[in-house]
Design a protein around this motif. Sequence first.
Motif, mmCIF file in Angstrom:
data_model
loop_
_atom_site.group_PDB
_atom_site.id
_atom_site.type_symbol
_atom_site.label_atom_id
_atom_site.label_comp_id
_atom_site.label_asym_id
_atom_site.label_seq_id
_atom_site.Cartn_x
_atom_site.Cartn_y
_atom_site.Cartn_z
ATOM 1 N N GLU A 18 15.807 -7.228 34.116
ATOM 2 C CA GLU A 18 15.580 -6.659 35.457
ATOM 3 C C GLU A 18 16.009 -5.183 35.567
ATOM 4 O O GLU A 18 15.361 -4.395 36.258
ATOM 5 C CB GLU A 18 16.297 -7.530 36.507
ATOM 6 C CG GLU A 18 15.775 -7.398 37.935
ATOM 7 C CD GLU A 18 14.260 -7.566 38.091
ATOM 8 O OE1 GLU A 18 13.667 -6.678 38.730
ATOM 9 O OE2 GLU A 18 13.679 -8.544 37.584
ATOM 10 N N PRO A 19 17.103 -4.746 34.890
ATOM 11 C CA PRO A 19 17.462 -3.318 34.973
ATOM 12 C C PRO A 19 16.328 -2.380 34.531
ATOM 13 O O PRO A 19 16.256 -1.239 34.980
ATOM 14 C CB PRO A 19 18.666 -3.194 34.023
ATOM 15 C CG PRO A 19 19.284 -4.559 34.015
ATOM 16 C CD PRO A 19 18.137 -5.515 34.144
ATOM 17 N N LEU A 20 15.438 -2.881 33.659
ATOM 18 C CA LEU A 20 14.309 -2.036 33.229
ATOM 19 C C LEU A 20 13.447 -1.619 34.416
ATOM 20 O O LEU A 20 12.934 -0.508 34.464
ATOM 21 C CB LEU A 20 13.430 -2.781 32.219
ATOM 22 C CG LEU A 20 13.920 -2.867 30.774
ATOM 23 C CD1 LEU A 20 12.981 -3.754 29.952
ATOM 24 C CD2 LEU A 20 14.033 -1.483 30.140
ATOM 25 N N ARG A 21 13.271 -2.544 35.382
ATOM 26 C CA ARG A 21 12.430 -2.235 36.546
ATOM 27 C C ARG A 21 13.056 -1.098 37.358
ATOM 28 O O ARG A 21 12.389 -0.153 37.755
ATOM 29 C CB ARG A 21 12.225 -3.478 37.420
ATOM 30 C CG ARG A 21 11.078 -3.288 38.417
ATOM 31 C CD ARG A 21 11.012 -4.383 39.468
ATOM 32 N NE ARG A 21 11.110 -5.733 38.942
ATOM 33 C CZ ARG A 21 10.057 -6.424 38.470
ATOM 34 N NH1 ARG A 21 8.862 -5.872 38.432
ATOM 35 N NH2 ARG A 21 10.221 -7.661 38.035
ATOM 36 N N GLU A 22 14.379 -1.211 37.567
ATOM 37 C CA GLU A 22 15.047 -0.156 38.344
ATOM 38 C C GLU A 22 14.972 1.188 37.620
ATOM 39 O O GLU A 22 14.717 2.223 38.231
ATOM 40 C CB GLU A 22 16.507 -0.541 38.618
ATOM 41 C CG GLU A 22 17.106 0.322 39.721
ATOM 42 C CD GLU A 22 18.508 -0.124 40.126
ATOM 43 O OE1 GLU A 22 19.265 0.749 40.576
ATOM 44 O OE2 GLU A 22 18.834 -1.321 39.990
ATOM 45 N N LEU A 23 15.178 1.147 36.308
ATOM 46 C CA LEU A 23 15.080 2.386 35.520
ATOM 47 C C LEU A 23 13.679 2.988 35.615
ATOM 48 O O LEU A 23 13.510 4.202 35.719
ATOM 49 C CB LEU A 23 15.409 2.115 34.048
ATOM 50 C CG LEU A 23 16.879 1.888 33.688
ATOM 51 C CD1 LEU A 23 16.988 1.403 32.242
ATOM 52 C CD2 LEU A 23 17.695 3.161 33.874
ATOM 53 N N SER A 24 12.647 2.120 35.582
ATOM 54 C CA SER A 24 11.270 2.617 35.548
ATOM 55 C C SER A 24 10.895 3.349 36.831
ATOM 56 O O SER A 24 9.991 4.188 36.829
ATOM 57 C CB SER A 24 10.288 1.457 35.300
ATOM 58 O OG SER A 24 10.160 0.645 36.458
#
Length: 851
Positions: A18-24
């Motif tokens: 899920e952190p990937l979504r926030e980073l993106s």
Amino acid sequence: MPTFQTYNVTPILPETLEPLRELSFNLWWTWEPAARRLFRELDPELWDQTNHNPVRMLQLSRQSRLEEVAQDKNFLRELKHVFQDFEKYLGRQDTYGKTGPGAAIKNQIAYFSAEFGFHESIPNYSGGLGILAGDHCKSASDLDLNFVAIGLLYRHGYFRQQIDKDGVQAAINLNQNFYHLPIREARRGEMKLLISVPILDREVLARVWELRVGRVNVYLLDTDIPENSPEDRRITAELYGGDLEMRMRQEIILGIGGVKALSALGIQPDVFHMNEGHSAFLALERIRLNVVEKKLDFYSALQVVASANVFTTHTPVPAGNDSFSREMMQKYFGKFAKELNVPFDELFSFGHTRLNPDEPFSMTILALRLSRHANGVSKLHGEVSRSLWKDVWSGVPMHEVPITSITNGVHTKTWMAPEFAALYRKHLGDWEEHLAEPDFWRGVIDIPDAQLWETHQQLKRRLIDFVRDRERQRRERLGESPESIRKVNRILDPEILTIGFARRFATYKRGALLFSDKERLKRLVNDATRPVQFIFAGKAHPRDEAGKALIQEVYKFSREPGLETRVIFVEDYDSYIARRLVQGVDLWLNHPLRPLEASGTSGMKAAPNGGINLSVLDGWWRESHSGSNGWAIGAEIDNGTTEFQNEVDASSLYQLLENQIVPLYYAKPDGKLPLAWLQLMRESIRSVTPVFNTQRMVKEYTEQLYIPAAQAYENFSRDGCSAATHLSQWKTKIRKDWPQVQVSDVQIANKDRQSISVGESLQISARVHLGAVDPQHVRVEAYHGEVDNGDLLNPTASVLNQSSQADGNGDYIYQGSVPATESGTYGFSVRVVPTHPCLMQAHELRLITWS
């Protein structure tokens, strides 16, 4: 054949990812190599296919690959580490904006620009102006300034460039799906935000999108929504597209719509920064709000609004300064003038010099008249701008025209290759914390020759692989023969001196200067022991036929027999190609026609990557060139014809290459390393990197322009804007009484004005008639300097003090002295200018009386 309806299936992101979504959804990843590496590792092929767009990647990733990565301990460890760095970046407290000078800004700085270039996956830019705006926002985030940006979101962006087999540029529309971009619709509570802007007889609606850039939010307006007519949906279709009517509508949405969007978001800025004149209508809208809501008169409202406005002019080229006819202004702003309670002619006069009533309405002049803070983007461009716009301050000496300069920079971490960042960390320490400290960068002397050279060569090999790959794809698309496609592997050689030239192909940048003596150039590139190779890239505006012809000339030359492996034009120049080029070439070439390059920034990007500059002494390079950090092309010609300058610069370019650059590059005393060239690389890194970056630049904007603007706006907004009203009334009275002011008599008290000795001073006495003007509201000065062809060299002003009132008729005597510090022939004149404690510019009233 049956017809098929399409539908999309998107993967489910496992919880651990899920952190990937926030980073993106935060462009912090665009300048953080470890974050980019994460997305690349997810699926290298998809990373390239999506043009390095993490949001689109997460929409297209295979579910099985996501499940696999969600179990990969190494990937998860790296993700945790990157996400912690991201949270640390956002949460940091010891920042310039919280504890440094930037903390003086209480409410936001609103930065308006027609284009923003953050990354190739968000094609909302055409060239240097947009890239600079993107880098400005990134440094505002790094410094943690209270900062917000406003622009437009273009459905078709700028354009994709394709070069056909004859070298002709074709412009391909993008037709972007905004849900594939790292933007979200701005909301007010549960509702999506829509703003309404009156254009002609109708209300045009715009949706507001939010883009996160580190700690900074950028809001982009988009009229391509079902609520608008097809005609109005096209307003934000393409950047710099359409006719003048379309340009007018875009600039109304940007300036007026931008102010409305900030208000709808509940943001009340203290400072409004116009990055070029496209957004200057924001000043008229802000005046209108003060007239309608605060019940101020037009001129009182103007004092409040102008105090908070900062305007940056970026170009001395006419095409970069928008102007509209009187008829078009009447059509779009006739009704607006009534809301401001001023006659249309008076409103129209804010867009020209007032010397010639037939002039069109200039957005640059509007921005200059309605801003108390203005700047050019290099020292030379400041001088050029003062000369170019001096008629807006008619009668004021050119060097006193209130346009200062702040030299552009680049966001170093965006443009520096991760390999160089690692090299600096290893040998210099934490370079990011010391980016703008010249002493820190002296440490490059400690980097071993072999490591510096190998890092550079690694990037050069990567560049050459990249260029071959792009050219192979192009030839396959054009259906070229298998033999032609095989030949791509012979293009360029990592052991050869490699020179890059990439920029907009506007004619003043002289993209084909190198080809003015083709035989001489052929000898250079085909030298048996010391050859040279060139990589070109760049777009011309779709309607710029001369620019497109330059591209064709370069392309055709690159396909001539004997040159095919040494000269290459890479199509579809964007910020990805720019990164590859500035990180991989040995030498960066730039030769605009002086002084038309306001600053230029591409050469600044080469230096932190060990690149060396070979450039005309224009823009930033005139400030940076030291004689030991690169080369200067041609002499500083100020008044020669274009043909003469072309001739001089082409000759200088060939001579430098033949006699200095090529021999130095190939001189390897130990048979392995070009030691003298490595010294030049170090000097380029040391002298350019700490100075020509946007961290230094944004700090200068903050301390020299934003903080004074915020303080002035606060002072003028207090107590129902009483100071603004008082100043406006005072100005009206001064303008009415000023025709009475005269310098009637000037006397010199020295016995012999022809023989004043060094160390003495010239004693001056002047009788000044002020009439109804209060003496406390004028400054009387001796304006003096060395005589040069009937003009004064480096003139300065010395104040004369009122010594007595001569009579009851409004006559006064003023006296003072001018020190004689050096021998020579000098001249002086006495002048009177109005003064008031609330004036922000010495020549704000543009009133000046000379003896």
